[in-house]
Motif scaffolding. Structure first.
Motif, PDB file in Angstrom:
ATOM      1  N   VAL A 155      84.700   3.896  55.309  1.00  0.00           N
ATOM      2  CA  VAL A 155      83.705   4.686  54.585  1.00  0.00           C
ATOM      3  C   VAL A 155      83.359   3.939  53.298  1.00  0.00           C
ATOM      4  O   VAL A 155      84.249   3.551  52.539  1.00  0.00           O
ATOM      5  CB  VAL A 155      84.233   6.101  54.251  1.00  0.00           C
ATOM      6  N   ARG A 156      82.071   3.776  53.052  1.00  0.00           N
ATOM      7  CA  ARG A 156      81.629   3.010  51.891  1.00  0.00           C
ATOM      8  C   ARG A 156      80.596   3.804  51.108  1.00  0.00           C
ATOM      9  O   ARG A 156      79.842   4.594  51.684  1.00  0.00           O
ATOM     10  CB  ARG A 156      81.039   1.664  52.329  1.00  0.00           C
ATOM     11  N   ALA A 157      80.549   3.572  49.818  1.00  0.00           N
ATOM     12  CA  ALA A 157      79.527   4.182  48.962  1.00  0.00           C
ATOM     13  C   ALA A 157      78.336   3.241  48.910  1.00  0.00           C
ATOM     14  O   ALA A 157      78.372   2.215  48.235  1.00  0.00           O
ATOM     15  CB  ALA A 157      80.077   4.422  47.561  1.00  0.00           C
ATOM     16  N   VAL A 158      77.295   3.594  49.645  1.00  0.00           N
ATOM     17  CA  VAL A 158      76.096   2.749  49.703  1.00  0.00           C
ATOM     18  C   VAL A 158      74.892   3.616  49.386  1.00  0.00           C
ATOM     19  O   VAL A 158      74.532   4.491  50.185  1.00  0.00           O
ATOM     20  CB  VAL A 158      75.924   2.120  51.115  1.00  0.00           C
ATOM     21  N   PRO A 159      74.256   3.413  48.204  1.00  0.00           N
ATOM     22  CA  PRO A 159      74.625   2.498  47.124  1.00  0.00           C
ATOM     23  C   PRO A 159      75.869   3.008  46.378  1.00  0.00           C
ATOM     24  O   PRO A 159      76.247   4.168  46.514  1.00  0.00           O
ATOM     25  CB  PRO A 159      73.414   2.514  46.207  1.00  0.00           C
ATOM     26  N   GLY A 160      76.433   2.165  45.568  1.00  0.00           N
ATOM     27  CA  GLY A 160      77.586   2.531  44.757  1.00  0.00           C
ATOM     28  C   GLY A 160      78.589   1.407  44.668  1.00  0.00           C
ATOM     29  O   GLY A 160      78.988   1.004  43.584  1.00  0.00           O
ATOM     30  N   GLU A 161      79.025   0.906  45.822  1.00  0.00           N
ATOM     31  CA  GLU A 161      80.074  -0.109  45.808  1.00  0.00           C
ATOM     32  C   GLU A 161      79.626  -1.353  45.049  1.00  0.00           C
ATOM     33  O   GLU A 161      78.504  -1.838  45.213  1.00  0.00           O
ATOM     34  CB  GLU A 161      80.462  -0.486  47.236  1.00  0.00           C
ATOM     35  N   GLY A 162      80.499  -1.812  44.165  1.00  0.00           N
ATOM     36  CA  GLY A 162      80.206  -3.007  43.393  1.00  0.00           C
ATOM     37  C   GLY A 162      79.249  -2.812  42.242  1.00  0.00           C
ATOM     38  O   GLY A 162      78.915  -3.779  41.541  1.00  0.00           O
ATOM     39  N   GLN A 163      78.812  -1.574  41.997  1.00  0.00           N
ATOM     40  CA  GLN A 163      77.856  -1.323  40.919  1.00  0.00           C
ATOM     41  C   GLN A 163      78.586  -1.198  39.577  1.00  0.00           C
ATOM     42  O   GLN A 163      79.685  -0.667  39.491  1.00  0.00           O
ATOM     43  CB  GLN A 163      77.082  -0.024  41.186  1.00  0.00           C
ATOM     44  N   ASP A 164      77.927  -1.701  38.556  1.00  0.00           N
ATOM     45  CA  ASP A 164      78.482  -1.617  37.205  1.00  0.00           C
ATOM     46  C   ASP A 164      78.020  -0.310  36.577  1.00  0.00           C
ATOM     47  O   ASP A 164      76.981  -0.250  35.914  1.00  0.00           O
ATOM     48  CB  ASP A 164      78.012  -2.810  36.366  1.00  0.00           C
ATOM     49  N   VAL A 165      78.791   0.750  36.789  1.00  0.00           N
ATOM     50  CA  VAL A 165      78.486   2.069  36.224  1.00  0.00           C
ATOM     51  C   VAL A 165      79.656   2.467  35.325  1.00  0.00           C
ATOM     52  O   VAL A 165      80.706   2.873  35.823  1.00  0.00           O
ATOM     53  CB  VAL A 165      78.269   3.126  37.322  1.00  0.00           C
ATOM     54  N   PRO A 166      79.512   2.346  34.007  1.00  0.00           N
ATOM     55  CA  PRO A 166      80.626   2.713  33.120  1.00  0.00           C
ATOM     56  C   PRO A 166      80.959   4.199  33.238  1.00  0.00           C
ATOM     57  O   PRO A 166      80.075   5.051  33.167  1.00  0.00           O
ATOM     58  CB  PRO A 166      80.086   2.383  31.727  1.00  0.00           C
ATOM     59  N   LEU A 167      82.240   4.480  33.419  1.00  0.00           N
ATOM     60  CA  LEU A 167      82.721   5.867  33.459  1.00  0.00           C
ATOM     61  C   LEU A 167      83.245   6.272  32.092  1.00  0.00           C
ATOM     62  O   LEU A 167      83.936   5.504  31.415  1.00  0.00           O
ATOM     63  CB  LEU A 167      83.847   6.016  34.491  1.00  0.00           C
ATOM     64  N   TRP A 168      82.902   7.483  31.684  1.00  0.00           N
ATOM     65  CA  TRP A 168      83.421   8.123  30.475  1.00  0.00           C
ATOM     66  C   TRP A 168      84.104   9.421  30.889  1.00  0.00           C
ATOM     67  O   TRP A 168      83.670  10.078  31.832  1.00  0.00           O
ATOM     68  CB  TRP A 168      82.276   8.495  29.529  1.00  0.00           C
ATOM     69  N   LEU A 169      85.121   9.797  30.144  1.00  0.00           N
ATOM     70  CA  LEU A 169      85.667  11.136  30.299  1.00  0.00           C
ATOM     71  C   LEU A 169      85.241  11.966  29.102  1.00  0.00           C
ATOM     72  O   LEU A 169      85.301  11.512  27.954  1.00  0.00           O
ATOM     73  CB  LEU A 169      87.188  11.119  30.419  1.00  0.00           C
TER      74      LEU A 169
END
Length: 335
Positions: A155-169
């Protein structure tokens, strides 16, 4: 994220729907404000997820983010936040992977632990009531979906995998502060509506921070309410819209953002007035000089790397003007 000598200033937009307007008007106002914020030098522009609240137009937060990002060119756009208990992590990765593919280098993903709504609405969102308890696991799962896929990954996140999305909490208590520290993520505290545990959360975050591939040292953002006008009196009058909306929510009657009133004491009990003063004690409301002093006090207290401002003002032109004043305050070297 190295600490700047003058902290960055950013915008939290709840996409308010003022009385006498529509959801479409509110979202168009958000885009207009984002364009002003970009020109004024604000660093990022975040929209917040809330459900079953007639006065907030950003329930479909990823859609609103895409709309704002499409109409701007340099300002970072993101969520403040996506309420992760409402969503499967894979679907969040796909949505924000899509945004990152369309607007590379400009998308932030702020994550909240609260549902952002009432329990009946949470059930209608098709999420189970214990989802809050799996928040930490869901954050780690979401991080994994953004990693490059392995050859045998089913199962893959397409789009999503390899993307530069900074996570904040994001948080209004110490829980997310400690989780952000453990995972080595930036942390934003919601002092604009939940001031009580601000300093406890800040202390725990910095004390227990563990460097990660995402972040070498702690990065703290503090969000406060800001309502700036030419005079203290006018700013207090404009801020009464936020106060009325908060009172309506506490009374169990959430509604559209009301127009300001000259004297909030005429429509609130002494106990409610005390509650308002407590809840908004970090808010910067007043003339440019008053706002400058309040913001300096907050920055001195917290040592925040970034300040985010939420302005719930009924008149759109007055809201834009409030952010213009805030931008001018940041340019003063004494802040």
């Amino acid at each position: 994220m190295a600490k700047a000598s003058v902290p960055a200033f950013s915008v939290l937009d709840l996409a308010p729907v003022p009385m006498g307007s529509t959801v479409g008007d509110a979202l168009r106002n958000s885009l207009d404000l984002a364009r002003h914020a970009e020109k004024l030098g604000f660093h990022r522009y975040w929209l917040a997820e809330h459900h079953n609240m007639p006065g907030i137009a950003s329930a479909a937060t990823a859609v609103a983010i895409g709309y704002v990002a499409s109409g701007t060119s340099t300002i970072r756009v993101g969520s403040g936040g996506i309420m992760l208990p409402n969503h499967a992590p894979l679907m969040v990765a796909e949505a924000f992977g899509t945004l990152a593919a369309l607007y590379p280098g400009r998308i932030d993903l702020g994550l909240g632990r609260a549902p952002g709504t009432d329990q009946a609405t949470m059930r209608a969102l098709r999420r189970y009531m214990g989802a809050v308890d799996s928040f930490a696991q869901d954050v780690v799962e979401l991080q994994a979906w953004f990693q490059p896929a392995t050859p045998d990954q089913a199962v893959r996140a397409v789009p999503g995998e390899g993307q530069d999305v900074p996570l904040w909490l994001l948080g209004s208590s110490t829980y997310s502060a400690q989780l952000a520290a453990a995972l080595g993520l930036p942390f934003a505290f919601a002092a604009h509506f939940a001031p009580d545990q601000l300093m406890d959360a800040v202390t725990l975050y910095r004390r227990h921070f563990k460097p990660s591939a995402a972040l070498a040292s702690p990065y703290l953002m503090v969000c406060i309410g800001v309502c700036a006008a030419e005079t203290d009196e006018e700013a207090r009058r404009l801020a009464s819209s936020t106060q009325q909306q908060f009172l309506a929510l506490r009374r169990g009657r959430p509604g559209l953002l009301p127009p300001p009133v000259d004297d909030i004491t005429q429509i609130a009990s002494p106990a409610e007035l005390a509650g308002l003063e407590h809840t908004f004690r970090y808010s910067a409301v007043g003339s440019p000089e008053t706002v400058r002093g309040k913001i300096k006090a907050v920055l001195d207290l917290t040592g925040a790397d970034e300040l985010m401002a939420a302005s719930q003002i009924h008149d759109h032109a007055a809201r834009v003007r409030s952010y213009e004043i805030l931008a001018s305050v940041r340019r003063q070297p004494s802040v």
